[in-house]
Write a protein that holds these residues in place. Structure first.
Motif, mmCIF file in Angstrom:
data_model
loop_
_atom_site.group_PDB
_atom_site.id
_atom_site.type_symbol
_atom_site.label_atom_id
_atom_site.label_comp_id
_atom_site.label_asym_id
_atom_site.label_seq_id
_atom_site.Cartn_x
_atom_site.Cartn_y
_atom_site.Cartn_z
ATOM 1 N N THR A 1 0.860 -1.182 0.000
ATOM 2 C CA THR A 1 0.000 0.000 0.000
ATOM 3 C C THR A 1 0.896 1.231 0.000
ATOM 4 O OG1 THR A 1 -0.077 -0.028 2.415
ATOM 5 C CG2 THR A 1 -1.890 -1.113 1.256
ATOM 6 N N ILE A 2 0.326 2.365 -0.391
ATOM 7 C CA ILE A 2 1.076 3.619 -0.363
ATOM 8 C C ILE A 2 0.271 4.673 0.374
ATOM 9 C CG2 ILE A 2 2.438 3.198 -2.440
ATOM 10 C CD1 ILE A 2 0.475 4.945 -3.999
ATOM 11 N N GLY A 3 0.975 5.701 0.834
ATOM 12 C CA GLY A 3 0.324 6.802 1.530
ATOM 13 C C GLY A 3 -0.365 6.322 2.797
ATOM 14 N N GLU A 4 -1.520 6.887 3.062
ATOM 15 C CA GLU A 4 -2.276 6.526 4.256
ATOM 16 C C GLU A 4 -3.189 5.332 4.038
ATOM 17 O OE1 GLU A 4 -4.251 9.806 6.074
ATOM 18 O OE2 GLU A 4 -2.484 11.088 5.959
ATOM 19 N N ARG B 1 6.914 -2.075 -8.943
ATOM 20 C CA ARG B 1 6.004 -2.840 -8.094
ATOM 21 C C ARG B 1 4.671 -2.107 -8.005
ATOM 22 N NH1 ARG B 1 8.131 -3.640 -2.542
ATOM 23 N NH2 ARG B 1 6.219 -4.837 -2.380
ATOM 24 N N TRP B 2 3.587 -2.871 -7.998
ATOM 25 C CA TRP B 2 2.246 -2.311 -7.861
ATOM 26 C C TRP B 2 1.921 -2.176 -6.385
ATOM 27 C CZ3 TRP B 2 -0.310 -0.398 -11.900
ATOM 28 C CH2 TRP B 2 0.069 -0.824 -13.179
ATOM 29 N N ARG B 3 1.244 -1.063 -6.045
ATOM 30 C CA ARG B 3 0.802 -0.833 -4.676
ATOM 31 C C ARG B 3 -0.615 -0.288 -4.706
ATOM 32 N NH1 ARG B 3 6.158 0.288 -4.966
ATOM 33 N NH2 ARG B 3 7.492 -0.718 -3.418
ATOM 34 N N CYS B 4 -1.364 -0.636 -3.686
ATOM 35 C CA CYS B 4 -2.746 -0.182 -3.582
ATOM 36 C C CYS B 4 -2.762 1.243 -3.043
ATOM 37 C CB CYS B 4 -3.513 -1.118 -2.651
ATOM 38 S SG CYS B 4 -5.258 -0.753 -2.590
ATOM 39 N N ALA B 5 -3.440 2.126 -3.771
ATOM 40 C CA ALA B 5 -3.517 3.528 -3.386
ATOM 41 C C ALA B 5 -4.890 3.914 -2.855
ATOM 42 C CB ALA B 5 -3.170 4.412 -4.578
ATOM 43 N N ALA B 6 -5.934 3.142 -3.171
ATOM 44 C CA ALA B 6 -7.286 3.468 -2.714
ATOM 45 C C ALA B 6 -8.162 2.228 -2.762
ATOM 46 C CB ALA B 6 -7.889 4.561 -3.590
#
Length: 138
Positions: free
Chosen positions: A56-59, A121-126
Motif C-alpha cells: 500500500t502507499i500513503g495513508e 512494483r504495484w501498490r494499492c492507493a485506494a
C-alpha cells in the motif's frame, strides 16, 4: 486384439493406470486480480492487516488497518470468494479495478486503485467498499 478391449469398462483415456494426467499451467494473476485476493483476505479477517505492508502507499495502509478489524467482507459463516475482477488502465502505471465478492448468496462490490512505483512494483492507493472509502492522501 485392440487396446480398447483391454481397458476396464468405462475407461476412455489411453494413459496407464496410476499415472497423473498432465495439468495445464496456470496463468499468472494480473496485478488487479492478485490484489483483489489479498484485499479480500484482509477485509474478511482471514489475514492480518500487516500482510499488506509494502503493498500500500500513503495513508491507505493506516485506513485499511482501521477498517479490517470489522471484517466487512467476512459476513456469515461462509468463506467469501472473488467472483469476478476487472481492471482498466486509464494511464501508464495506474490500474483502476473492481471485484465482486460473494459470500453465499450475498454479493458486495470492491473497487480499488493500483499505482506502479519507480521500482515497477504495484501498490494499492485506494479502496472503496460501497461508501467505506480508503484512499492515499497525496
Amino acid at each position: 486384439m485392440s487396446k480398447d478391449r483391454t481397458r476396464p469398462a468405462g475407461r476412455r483415456d489411453s494413459s496407464r493406470p496410476g499415472t497423473v494426467p498432465a495439468q495445464r499451467p496456470r496463468r499468472p494473476l494480473r496485478p488487479h486480480q492478485w490484489f483483489a485476493e489479498r484485499l479480500l483476505a484482509v477485509l474478511s479477517g482471514q489475514r492480518p492487516v500487516h500482510w499488506m505492508l509494502g503493498h500500500t502507499i500513503g495513508e491507505a495502509y493506516d485506513q485499511l488497518a482501521e477498517l479490517a478489524p470489522d471484517a466487512p467482507l467476512g459476513a456469515g459463516c461462509r468463506r467469501p470468494v472473488v467472483r469476478a475482477c476487472r481492471g482498466t488502465q486509464p494511464a501508464d502505471g495506474v490500474v483502476e479495478a473492481f471485484a465482486s465478492i460473494a459470500t453465499g448468496e450475498q454479493v458486495r462490490a470492491m473497487a480499488f486503485r493500483l499505482e506502479q512505483g519507480p521500482d515497477l512494483r504495484w501498490r494499492c492507493a485506494a479502496i472503496d467498499l460501497g461508501g467505506e472509502r480508503l484512499s492515499a492522501v497525496r
